[in-house]
Design a protein around this motif. Sequence first.
Motif, PDB file in Angstrom:
ATOM      1  N   LEU A  49       4.452  -3.972  -0.079  1.00 21.01           N
ATOM      2  CA  LEU A  49       3.799  -5.107   0.282  1.00 21.01           C
ATOM      3  C   LEU A  49       2.598  -3.945  -0.209  1.00 21.01           C
ATOM      4  O   LEU A  49       1.337  -3.122   0.477  1.00 21.01           O
ATOM      5  CB  LEU A  49       3.453  -4.952   2.091  1.00 21.01           C
ATOM      6  CG  LEU A  49       3.094  -5.905   3.083  1.00 21.01           C
ATOM      7  CD1 LEU A  49       3.667  -7.255   1.981  1.00 21.01           C
ATOM      8  CD2 LEU A  49       2.720  -6.128   4.599  1.00 21.01           C
ATOM      9  N   LYS A  50       1.621  -5.108  -0.850  1.00 26.17           N
ATOM     10  CA  LYS A  50       0.462  -4.576  -1.641  1.00 26.17           C
ATOM     11  C   LYS A  50      -1.110  -5.115  -1.233  1.00 26.17           C
ATOM     12  O   LYS A  50      -0.538  -6.358  -0.803  1.00 26.17           O
ATOM     13  CB  LYS A  50       0.612  -5.030  -3.296  1.00 26.17           C
ATOM     14  CG  LYS A  50       0.509  -6.900  -3.713  1.00 26.17           C
ATOM     15  CD  LYS A  50       0.859  -6.723  -5.362  1.00 26.17           C
ATOM     16  CE  LYS A  50       0.518  -7.682  -5.791  1.00 26.17           C
ATOM     17  NZ  LYS A  50      -0.789  -8.729  -5.731  1.00 26.17           N
ATOM     18  N   ASP A  51      -1.585  -4.679  -1.857  1.00 25.08           N
ATOM     19  CA  ASP A  51      -3.210  -4.479  -0.580  1.00 25.08           C
ATOM     20  C   ASP A  51      -3.091  -4.203   0.685  1.00 25.08           C
ATOM     21  O   ASP A  51      -3.723  -3.914   1.756  1.00 25.08           O
ATOM     22  CB  ASP A  51      -3.250  -6.355  -0.846  1.00 25.08           C
ATOM     23  CG  ASP A  51      -3.297  -6.753  -2.470  1.00 25.08           C
ATOM     24  OD1 ASP A  51      -3.669  -5.827  -3.460  1.00 25.08           O
ATOM     25  OD2 ASP A  51      -3.564  -7.598  -2.382  1.00 25.08           O
ATOM     26  N   TRP A  52      -2.279  -2.973   1.304  1.00 23.87           N
ATOM     27  CA  TRP A  52      -1.794  -2.839   2.295  1.00 23.87           C
ATOM     28  C   TRP A  52      -1.921  -1.488   2.266  1.00 23.87           C
ATOM     29  O   TRP A  52      -1.472  -0.533   0.964  1.00 23.87           O
ATOM     30  CB  TRP A  52      -0.841  -3.412   3.176  1.00 23.87           C
ATOM     31  CG  TRP A  52      -0.227  -4.619   3.761  1.00 23.87           C
ATOM     32  CD1 TRP A  52      -0.379  -5.771   2.747  1.00 23.87           C
ATOM     33  CD2 TRP A  52      -0.876  -5.266   5.006  1.00 23.87           C
ATOM     34  NE1 TRP A  52      -0.288  -7.193   4.127  1.00 23.87           N
ATOM     35  CE2 TRP A  52      -0.586  -6.532   4.997  1.00 23.87           C
ATOM     36  CE3 TRP A  52      -0.957  -5.435   6.426  1.00 23.87           C
ATOM     37  CZ2 TRP A  52      -0.666  -7.440   5.742  1.00 23.87           C
ATOM     38  CZ3 TRP A  52      -1.263  -5.364   7.197  1.00 23.87           C
ATOM     39  CH2 TRP A  52      -0.913  -6.857   7.068  1.00 23.87           C
ATOM     40  N   LEU A  53      -1.563  -0.846   3.146  1.00 24.98           N
ATOM     41  CA  LEU A  53      -1.773   0.645   3.372  1.00 24.98           C
ATOM     42  C   LEU A  53      -0.789   1.155   4.405  1.00 24.98           C
ATOM     43  O   LEU A  53      -0.804   0.840   6.018  1.00 24.98           O
ATOM     44  CB  LEU A  53      -2.750   1.411   3.821  1.00 24.98           C
ATOM     45  CG  LEU A  53      -4.284   1.474   2.957  1.00 24.98           C
ATOM     46  CD1 LEU A  53      -5.358   1.570   3.498  1.00 24.98           C
ATOM     47  CD2 LEU A  53      -3.542   2.045   1.473  1.00 24.98           C
ATOM     48  N   ARG A  54      -0.082   2.117   4.464  1.00 28.61           N
ATOM     49  CA  ARG A  54       0.911   2.469   5.744  1.00 28.61           C
ATOM     50  C   ARG A  54       0.086   4.191   6.284  1.00 28.61           C
ATOM     51  O   ARG A  54      -0.548   4.868   5.587  1.00 28.61           O
ATOM     52  CB  ARG A  54       2.605   3.074   5.610  1.00 28.61           C
ATOM     53  CG  ARG A  54       2.666   3.313   6.960  1.00 28.61           C
ATOM     54  CD  ARG A  54       4.785   4.470   6.280  1.00 28.61           C
ATOM     55  NE  ARG A  54       4.488   5.236   6.181  1.00 28.61           N
ATOM     56  CZ  ARG A  54       5.668   5.645   6.243  1.00 28.61           C
ATOM     57  NH1 ARG A  54       7.190   5.229   6.002  1.00 28.61           N
ATOM     58  NH2 ARG A  54       5.171   7.478   5.412  1.00 28.61           N
TER      59      ARG A  54
END
Length: 422
Positions: free
Chosen positions: A389-394
Amino acid sequence: MENAGGANGNQWGFKANEELKTASGITVRGVLNSLLENLNKNDTRPLIPLGHGDPSAFPSFRTASVAVDAIVHSVRSARFNCYSSTVGILPARRAIADYLNRDLPYKLSPDDVYLTLGCTQAIEVILTVLARPGANILLPRPGFPYYEARATHSHLEVRHFDLLPAKGWEVDLDAVEALADENTVALVIINPGNPCGNVYTYQHLQKIAETAKKLGIMVIADEVYDHLAFGNTPFVPMGVFGSIVPVLTLGSISKRWIVPGWRLGWLVTSDPNGILQDSGIVDSIKSFLNISSDPATFIQGAVPQILEKTEEEFFSKITDILRETADICYDRLKEIPCITCPKKPEGSMFVMVKLNYSLLEGINSDMEFALKLAKEESVIVLPGITVGLKDWLRITFAVEPSALEDGLGRMKAFYDRHAKKQ
């Protein structure tokens, strides 16, 4: 250079298997290593590791003393210095069946349980077993990239269905039905969720089971975070629906007992109708285990004591800390304008958050955000592209509460420094 060739000047007959590079593509470990290499060596502050789910180094997350005593006793007994059987030693398999039976409407037997080197080997086993020519598997996006890596390595085609952030990261069941065809073998769910921190309701799991039955595919239920649920939704094992659809349950002691380095996991056929036996899957699992490694026998020897004697007090202490750190994480992230958290985490050790680049100067990808954050603040977070999921962070909240406060404070300072001037 002279004599670079083989005998009689021929070329050497060996070279690397290039497919391994493709298969290992983007892995959590690989990305974390690049971030660690990007740290500023002159920053004297402690590193804050919010990138991976291994809190074992923190004092608050020390494993149960019962578990440590069980290992010591197992080694000292000298009864477990031998090779294991292919499927794992009987007392350990019986103990795991009993542990899982507490939550099931039917009874597993020790013969339904196969011991593996952590949950990762359980993934390797089942994806290799299912990888017949032309087969495809349905994987969640975002998810755990080891599934994609193992599937690629086994020439098993991957098809992704989305988890829906607006619905608490539930499975998009319409997408699942649209993706499946006559060559689809299985659907994977991870519950409690990595990377989203969600916990599925009984009703949603039942719908997943009914959808899989309609499509004629099995459900692979990755429950490595089993019982690490601290919100309003209780953890329900997928095996509860084993009479609707065959379920392969993957689990381990790594997360609930905070001992990922002990490498003890399991693969369990939650299938009271015997469909996995009749279809040859069970025999294939045994065949694969005949040509692979086993968990250390002395760890297997400790399993009955670990599962039977760990007090409820230990588990509730861990879930209480996770509830506290999930609250800190959710509240502190709200103070950082470029980050949006669609749902407060209710389980596992992670939360997924969305980046808004329009509020940032000179940062245009999740990877760039994570690399600069590592260099400037000695804080590690996982770029969302790693989990699909690009443009997200875990972000991991399974760390000491004080370290989490410090890390999120540094993230806020990082935002303040990179915020677009209005």
